[in-house]
Design a protein around this motif. Sequence first.
Motif, mmCIF file in Angstrom:
data_model
loop_
_atom_site.group_PDB
_atom_site.id
_atom_site.type_symbol
_atom_site.label_atom_id
_atom_site.label_comp_id
_atom_site.label_asym_id
_atom_site.label_seq_id
_atom_site.Cartn_x
_atom_site.Cartn_y
_atom_site.Cartn_z
ATOM 1 N N GLU A 46 -5.238 2.677 2.981
ATOM 2 C CA GLU A 46 -5.103 1.238 3.193
ATOM 3 C C GLU A 46 -3.845 0.909 4.016
ATOM 4 O O GLU A 46 -3.840 -0.023 4.840
ATOM 5 C CB GLU A 46 -5.033 0.514 1.852
ATOM 6 N N HIS B 260 0.833 -1.206 0.000
ATOM 7 C CA HIS B 260 0.000 0.000 0.000
ATOM 8 C C HIS B 260 0.860 1.245 0.000
ATOM 9 O O HIS B 260 0.532 2.237 -0.684
ATOM 10 C CB HIS B 260 -0.929 0.004 1.219
ATOM 11 N N ARG C 106 1.131 4.202 -2.897
ATOM 12 C CA ARG C 106 0.664 5.461 -2.325
ATOM 13 C C ARG C 106 -0.817 5.404 -1.948
ATOM 14 O O ARG C 106 -1.550 6.374 -2.036
ATOM 15 C CB ARG C 106 0.915 6.624 -3.294
ATOM 16 N N ARG C 107 -1.201 4.211 -1.491
ATOM 17 C CA ARG C 107 -2.557 4.096 -0.950
ATOM 18 C C ARG C 107 -2.434 4.263 0.562
ATOM 19 O O ARG C 107 -2.317 3.309 1.330
ATOM 20 C CB ARG C 107 -3.161 2.739 -1.306
#
Length: 506
Positions: A345, A337, A341-342
């Motif tokens: 999450e 994640h 670049r989440r």
Amino acid sequence: MNRPVRPQSLDSSPSTEPATSADPATSADPAQASGKSDRDDNPLLTALQHAAAAAQQTDPADAAALDLMRRVLLTADAASGRRRAADLLAETTQADLVAVGRYQDGLCHIETLAGDAAVPPSITSDIEVAWSEATALARTIRTSTQPTRCDASLAHRCLADALRQHNPAAAQHAMLTLPLLTDSDAVAGAVLVAWFGRGTIDSAHERFLRRLQPCLAEALAVLDQNVEPAWLKRLREGRRLLTRRRAQIAGLVLGLVVAAGFLPIAYPVHAEVTLQPQQRRVVAAPFEAPLGEIHVAPGDAVTSGQLLCSLDTEQARSRLSALQAESQRIASERAGHLAARRLGEAELARLDGQRNQAELQQLQQYLQRAEIRSPIDGVVLGEDLQPHRGVPLETGQVLLEVAPLDVLVAELEIPPDQIMHVRNGQPVVLRLDAAGRIDQLSLQRVAPRGEVNQQGTYRFTARATVDNRHGGLKPGMQGSARIDTDRKPLAWCLLQRLWQRVKNWS
């Protein structure tokens, strides 16, 4: 050794028949002189008297021998019988020396002498040697200064030389040595008859002595069988002495008892005792789980931190493996994640990882607590856990006890009516059923109040420390104890217990 004065002979000449001198009608019977009648109730003595009277006309030698046997049997004991035999032989045979001996410990020893001849003590050993020779040969030996009337005997020749050396009248002599053998060949003693101043033995005297030999042997054997043991004589003498001095002894005993009553002694207080550990630590189950591996048994010595047993943690270990795998998965997801670049999450994955890590740490602590270790150095007490392996346990359930046994405590149960005499510091002596006596102890603590024990009896407790570095004592040993309290007169100690019993009974 007794040497009575020789009585006067009843014969007027050496050739006179000995039976006439032994006739009861012509000689004084020593038994009558002592107050004992010839008409005794003993059938044996009566038969001997009748036999002597019947043989008087046919064989005077037999008559005289039977009469002398009867007179010997009338005596009170064997020693008196030998003395009477010596006197009667000297009187009847007109001998200058008559020696009568007793057979004891394999030898004949002189017991009495009669006659006019003086016999120094140095001659007695020669007489006993001559007796030993005659007894060994089991025959009568004649000794005389005439070689034709003398039997070959070295011991008797030495005896004759010794007699001539000490008595000039023995230059001419005749001797007859008779071993006294019973019908069963048992030796009852020996007799030596000696005449000085002549070299031959009168035939009538020799015939009389040979006829007398078996009769006298049987008579002395009968008297020897009735000899009272020395210890019984001493006992009878002691009883007579006690009877005569009964009042004095009673007064002395009473005085000693009164004096002993004032003798100061330590008043003893008795109590029951049980050995207990001075300190003990209880080992319990930390949580609910089945009992797993067991590494010790009761009585094993353990050190602090040593593994005692463990709980069954198979499910917990499976859960630990799952949490560790889950932790790795969450870490991988969070890394993915972040790379994409989440951020949302990634933050959720971080929170899941924290929760997983907290549960993992809690489970690891749980597994550490499942290993039960000894809290102190000591010895394992309690029951054997092997039969309980796999049994589910509850939290706090007692498994074992660990206690150091180099020092034990003796717990004393003191009766309430004796507690007023007991205080700290008094000496104590233990008598354990399995370990014997233990002394040099002292009370260290007396309970200020009483308690009811397991038997339902009201008791006060006291304690004393017992050194057990040798390891021979075990907790639970029981026995009795004696507490030495203040010194009191002996009479007070005895009456105190009696008074307590009377008071408790009433």
